[in-house]
Design a protein around this motif. Structure first.
Motif, short mmCIF file in Angstrom:
data_model
loop_
_atom_site.label_atom_id
_atom_site.label_comp_id
_atom_site.label_asym_id
_atom_site.label_seq_id
_atom_site.Cartn_x
_atom_site.Cartn_y
_atom_site.Cartn_z
N THR A 56 20.64 -12.32 21.30
CA THR A 56 19.70 -13.32 20.79
C THR A 56 20.49 -14.57 20.41
O THR A 56 21.54 -14.45 19.79
CB THR A 56 19.00 -12.80 19.51
OG1 THR A 56 18.52 -11.50 19.78
CG2 THR A 56 17.86 -13.70 19.09
N ALA A 57 19.98 -15.74 20.75
CA ALA A 57 20.63 -16.97 20.29
C ALA A 57 20.37 -17.11 18.79
O ALA A 57 19.30 -16.74 18.32
CB ALA A 57 20.06 -18.17 21.03
N MET A 58 21.37 -17.61 18.07
CA MET A 58 21.24 -17.69 16.62
C MET A 58 20.00 -18.50 16.23
O MET A 58 19.30 -18.18 15.27
CB MET A 58 22.48 -18.35 16.04
CG MET A 58 22.70 -18.05 14.59
SD MET A 58 24.07 -19.00 14.00
CE MET A 58 25.08 -17.74 13.29
N MET A 63 13.86 -15.91 10.51
CA MET A 63 14.22 -15.79 9.10
C MET A 63 12.96 -15.73 8.28
O MET A 63 12.08 -16.57 8.42
CB MET A 63 15.03 -17.01 8.65
CG MET A 63 16.40 -17.12 9.28
SD MET A 63 17.52 -15.91 8.65
CE MET A 63 17.70 -16.50 6.97
N GLU A 64 12.87 -14.72 7.42
CA GLU A 64 11.72 -14.72 6.52
C GLU A 64 11.94 -15.77 5.46
O GLU A 64 13.08 -16.13 5.17
CB GLU A 64 11.59 -13.35 5.86
CG GLU A 64 11.12 -12.29 6.83
CD GLU A 64 11.27 -10.91 6.22
OE1 GLU A 64 10.90 -10.75 5.06
OE2 GLU A 64 11.78 -10.03 6.92
#
Ligand code: TYD
Ligand code: MG
Length: 449
Positions: A56-58, A63-64
Motif C-alpha cells: 500500500t502506498a503510504m 487514518m482514523e
C-alpha cells in the motif's frame, strides 16, 4: 512424532544456542542461558498458505480521526502518550504488591461503564476481584471477568465477546498448549505474549499485560517481551512510601520517560495532579545537607529534594551510597568537588538520598548533589527558599540543561525565591519574585557557604 529439538536461549540478549553454558557466549552475562523449546514453524505461522497482504502506498493508508481513547485516568493517559491506542499491547511491570492489579481494576471498572472490557485473571479469584472493586466503590456492574490461564481459551472467549480492552493479569501465569515449559518460563511468556499480540493487532483490542519484576529489577524472563509489545511501562515506588511513579521505558505511540504520579490510599490509586509538592520534605527550618532542585521529566518540571549525609569513615575504604541517583556519577562528582571546589571527602562516608523514592536520571542533578554534600560536610544549611540545577563537567564548569525557563517558573510557583543556575540558563527577562544567580564554575556555587 519427532521429538522436539532442544535449544537454549539467553534471557539477556536472546541469542539461541544448541548447547547450555554458564556464561552467554554472546553478551558474556552469567547464569542467563536457559533451556527452551523452539515452537514448530507451523505454530508460529500457521503454515504458509500463499500471499494474503498487498503493498500500500503510504498516502493511501486510512487514518482514523482520533484512534486514541482516554483510560479515564489522566496520569496514565500521559504515560501512554495521550491515551490508549486500539490494538496496542501495553506491558505494566512492577514489584509484587506495587499496585498493578489495583490500578488496572480501577481503569477497567471505570471504562466498563461505556465500553466492553474483559479482565482476565490467572492469580486471583473472581470473588477477590469483586470484593476489591466493591471496597473501592468502583462501578462494578458491567466489567466482564474471566479466571483462565490458557491463552487459546482466552482468545476464543475474547473473539466471541469482542472487548475493546482486555487485561491479562499476569502474563507469567499464562500458558499455551503445545509448549512444554512451565508457565512463567521464558518460552511460555514469550509465546503467550506473541499470540495475544497477534490477537490485538487482528481485532483492534487494546491489551494490558501485567508482568512481575524479579528481585534484580527485571521483568521475570521477559526482557524477551520488550520487542514484541508496543508500550513498556513500569510502576516504581517502595512499599514504605505511598507514592507510585508510572514511567514508560518504551512507547511506540509517544514520548518515553513521561511520568505519571499516583498515591496509594485506602481507596486505591489516586492521581497526584501536582506532583512537585510531594517530593519535598518541607522542613520548617533549613537542614544541612538538603537541597531542592528542579528535574525535567517527560514534558514537565518536578521539584525534588536531594539529601546528603557526610560522616567520618571508620572503615578502610569510605562508603559511597546513592539512592535514586547513579552511584558512579556520585564518585565522579566527588572528585570534581575535591579538585575544583577544594572540598575533600576521601576520609568521609557519603550517603545520598532522593526524597520520595523517585529515580533521577538527569545530569541537571549534579549541582544540587554537590551542594548537598558540601552543606552536610560543613554542617551549614542552605536557605530553604533556594532552588538549584545544572550539569557539572569534569573541569568544574557548569553546563546548561534543557528547559531552564520552565524549571524556574515551576520553582516560583512553589514559593522559591532564590535560584543558582548555569549562566546559559539565566532568564533574559526577570522572573517576578525570583533572584537568579547565574554561575559558570562550581567554585562560584560554593561561595554561598
Ligand atoms: P496489588 O494491586 O494487588 O499489587 P500487584 O498486582 O502489583 O501485585 O496491590 C496490593 C497492595 O496495594 C497491597 O499491598 C495493599 C495495597 N492497597 C492499598 O493500599 N489500598 C487499596 O485500596 C488496595 C486495593 C490495595
Ligand atoms: Mg496483582
Amino acid at each position: 512424532m519427532a521429538k522436539d529439538k532442544q535449544a537454549y536461549i539467553c534471557s539477556e540478549c536472546r541469542a539461541t544456542f544448541s548447547k547450555w553454558s554458564g556464561q552467554c557466549p554472546e553478551c558474556n552475562e552469567w547464569d542467563t542461558v536457559t533451556e527452551y523449546t523452539p515452537p514448530a514453524a507451523s505454530q508460529i505461522l500457521g503454515g504458509y498458505t500463499g500471499v494474503r497482504s498487498e503493498v500500500t502506498a503510504m498516502a493511501n493508508v486510512a487514518m482514523e480521526d482520533s484512534p486514541r481513547f482516554s483510560t479515564g485516568v489522566q496520569e496514565l493517559d500521559r504515560v501512554l502518550g495521550g491515551g490508549l491506542v486500539p490494538g496496542s499491547v501495553v506491558l505494566i511491570g512492577g514489584d509484587p504488591g506495587v499496585g498493578k492489579s489495583t490500578c488496572l481494576l480501577q481503569v477497567c471498572c471505570n471504562l466498563s461503564t461505556s465500553k466492553k472490557i474483559l479482565y482476565v485473571t490467572g492469580e486471583e479469584s473472581l470473588q477477590q476481584i469483586t470484593m476489591r472493586a466493591k471496597r473501592l466503590d468502583l462501578p462494578d456492574k458491567e466489567l466482564l471477568l474471566l479466571a483462565e490461564t490458557h491463552v487459546e481459551g482466552i482468545i476464543d472467549i475474547a473473539t466471541r465477546e469482542q472487548p475493546k480492552v482486555m487485561v491479562i493479569d499476569s502474563i507469567q501465569t499464562m500458558q499455551l498448549a503445545g509448549i512444554s515449559s512451565a508457565p512463567g518460563g521464558v518460552t511460555q511468556v514469550r509465546e503467550s505474549a506473541a499470540r495475544l499480540t497477534t490477537f490485538a493487532k487482528q481485532t483492534g483490542t487494546a491489551i494490558f499485560l501485567v508482568g512481575h519484576v524479579t528481585k534484580s529489577g527485571e521483568l521475570a524472563g521477559p526482557r524477551v517481551l520488550e520487542h514484541i509489545i508496543d508500550v513498556v511501562c513500569y510502576i516504581e515506588g517502595s512499599s514504605d512510601s505511598r507514592y507510585r511513579v508510572f514511567r514508560a521505558v518504551k512507547n511506540r505511540y509517544g514520548a518515553v520517560n513521561e511520568l505519571g504520579v499516583f498515591a496509594m490510599t485506602d481507596k486505591g490509586m489516586k492521581e497526584v495532579k501536582n506532583p512537585s509538592a510531594i517530593f519535598l520534605s518541607h522542613h520548617a527550618d533549613p537542614m544541612p545537607g538538603s537541597v531542592v532542585m528542579v528535574i525535567w521529566e517527560g514534558s514537565r518540571p518536578l521539584l525534588v529534594e536531594i539529601q546528603a549525609l557526610v560522616d567520618d569513615t571508620y572503615a578502610d575504604t569510605p562508603r559511597r551510597l546513592a539512592v535514586g541517583l547513579d552511584p558512579s556519577r556520585l564518585s565522579m562528582l566527588l572528585a570534581v568537588l575535591h579538585r575544583h571546589g577544594n572540598i575533600a571527602t576521601y576520609n568521609q562516608d557519603v550517603f545520598i538520598n532522593v526524597v520520595g523514592g523517585i529515580k533521577v536520571t538527569e545530569t541537571s542533578a549534579d549541582l544540587a548533589l554537590m551542594l548537598a554534600v558540601a552543606s552536610s560536610l560543613k554542617n551549614k544549611p542552605l536557605p530553604n527558599d533556594l532552588v538549584v540545577f545544572g550539569e557539572v563537567g569534569l573541569s568544574g564548569e557548569i553546563r546548561p540543561v534543557p528547559n531552564g525557563q520552565e524549571r524556574l517558573q515551576e520553582a516560583v510557583k512553589h514559593g522559591f525565591k532564590h535560584a543558582i543556575v548555569p549562566a546559559a540558563n539565566a532568564p533574559k527577562n526577570n522572573i517576578k519574585g525570583l533572584t537568579v544567580q547565574p554561575i559558570t564554575k562550581i567554585s562560584q556555587a560554593l561561595e554561598i557557604f
